[in-house]
Design a protein around this motif. Sequence first.
Motif, PDB file in Angstrom:
ATOM      1  N   GLN A  34      48.863  49.689  -8.727  1.00 17.67           N
ATOM      2  CA  GLN A  34      49.603  50.602  -7.868  1.00 17.67           C
ATOM      3  C   GLN A  34      51.088  50.457  -8.161  1.00 17.67           C
ATOM      4  O   GLN A  34      51.604  49.351  -8.233  1.00 17.67           O
ATOM      5  N   LEU A  35      51.757  51.593  -8.325  1.00 15.14           N
ATOM      6  CA  LEU A  35      53.171  51.586  -8.680  1.00 15.14           C
ATOM      7  C   LEU A  35      54.078  51.824  -7.484  1.00 15.14           C
ATOM      8  O   LEU A  35      55.290  51.767  -7.626  1.00 15.14           O
ATOM      9  N   GLN A  42      50.007  57.387  -2.438  1.00  8.70           N
ATOM     10  CA  GLN A  42      50.052  56.211  -3.300  1.00  8.70           C
ATOM     11  C   GLN A  42      50.150  56.674  -4.748  1.00  8.70           C
ATOM     12  O   GLN A  42      49.539  57.663  -5.129  1.00  8.70           O
ATOM     13  N   VAL A  43      50.896  55.942  -5.556  1.00  8.52           N
ATOM     14  CA  VAL A  43      51.051  56.267  -6.974  1.00  8.52           C
ATOM     15  C   VAL A  43      50.419  55.145  -7.793  1.00  8.52           C
ATOM     16  O   VAL A  43      50.649  53.963  -7.537  1.00  8.52           O
ATOM     17  N   TYR A  44      49.610  55.544  -8.788  1.00  9.64           N
ATOM     18  CA  TYR A  44      48.869  54.606  -9.620  1.00  9.64           C
ATOM     19  C   TYR A  44      49.285  54.746 -11.081  1.00  9.64           C
ATOM     20  O   TYR A  44      49.867  55.748 -11.479  1.00  9.64           O
ATOM     21  N   ASP A  45      48.913  53.760 -11.882  1.00  6.96           N
ATOM     22  CA  ASP A  45      49.113  53.825 -13.330  1.00  6.96           C
ATOM     23  C   ASP A  45      47.938  54.600 -13.931  1.00  6.96           C
ATOM     24  O   ASP A  45      46.780  54.189 -13.811  1.00  6.96           O
ATOM     25  N   TYR A  46      48.243  55.715 -14.594  1.00  5.60           N
ATOM     26  CA  TYR A  46      47.185  56.566 -15.140  1.00  5.60           C
ATOM     27  C   TYR A  46      46.330  55.832 -16.172  1.00  5.60           C
ATOM     28  O   TYR A  46      45.101  55.972 -16.178  1.00  5.60           O
ATOM     29  N   ALA A  47      46.939  55.048 -17.033  1.00  4.61           N
ATOM     30  CA  ALA A  47      46.171  54.345 -18.071  1.00  4.61           C
ATOM     31  C   ALA A  47      45.140  53.410 -17.454  1.00  4.61           C
ATOM     32  O   ALA A  47      44.022  53.283 -17.955  1.00  4.61           O
TER      33      ALA A  47
END
Length: 80
Positions: A34-35, A42-47
């Motif tokens: 989670q970024l 919530q913002v996540y790392d796509y990779a």
Amino acid sequence: MTSPEPVTAATAGRRLGRAPATIRKWAQRYAAHQLGRCGRQQVYDYADLATIDACIHRGDPVPATPAERDQLRAGYRNAA
């Protein structure tokens, strides 16, 4: 490790062909990287989410931590 690409569950869901609720459940179940937050989302790392999706699609076990998934992706890059 590459720099993280921030995405919301809705954006990741569209790109991976999954429902946003599925992305949020993966984030909870597999402790996705989670970024932070963008407003209320919530913002996540796509990779990291894409790696989880790939493991599930192949029927492989999903590594337990974002660091282990980073190592898995690095192994794929080295193999290519």
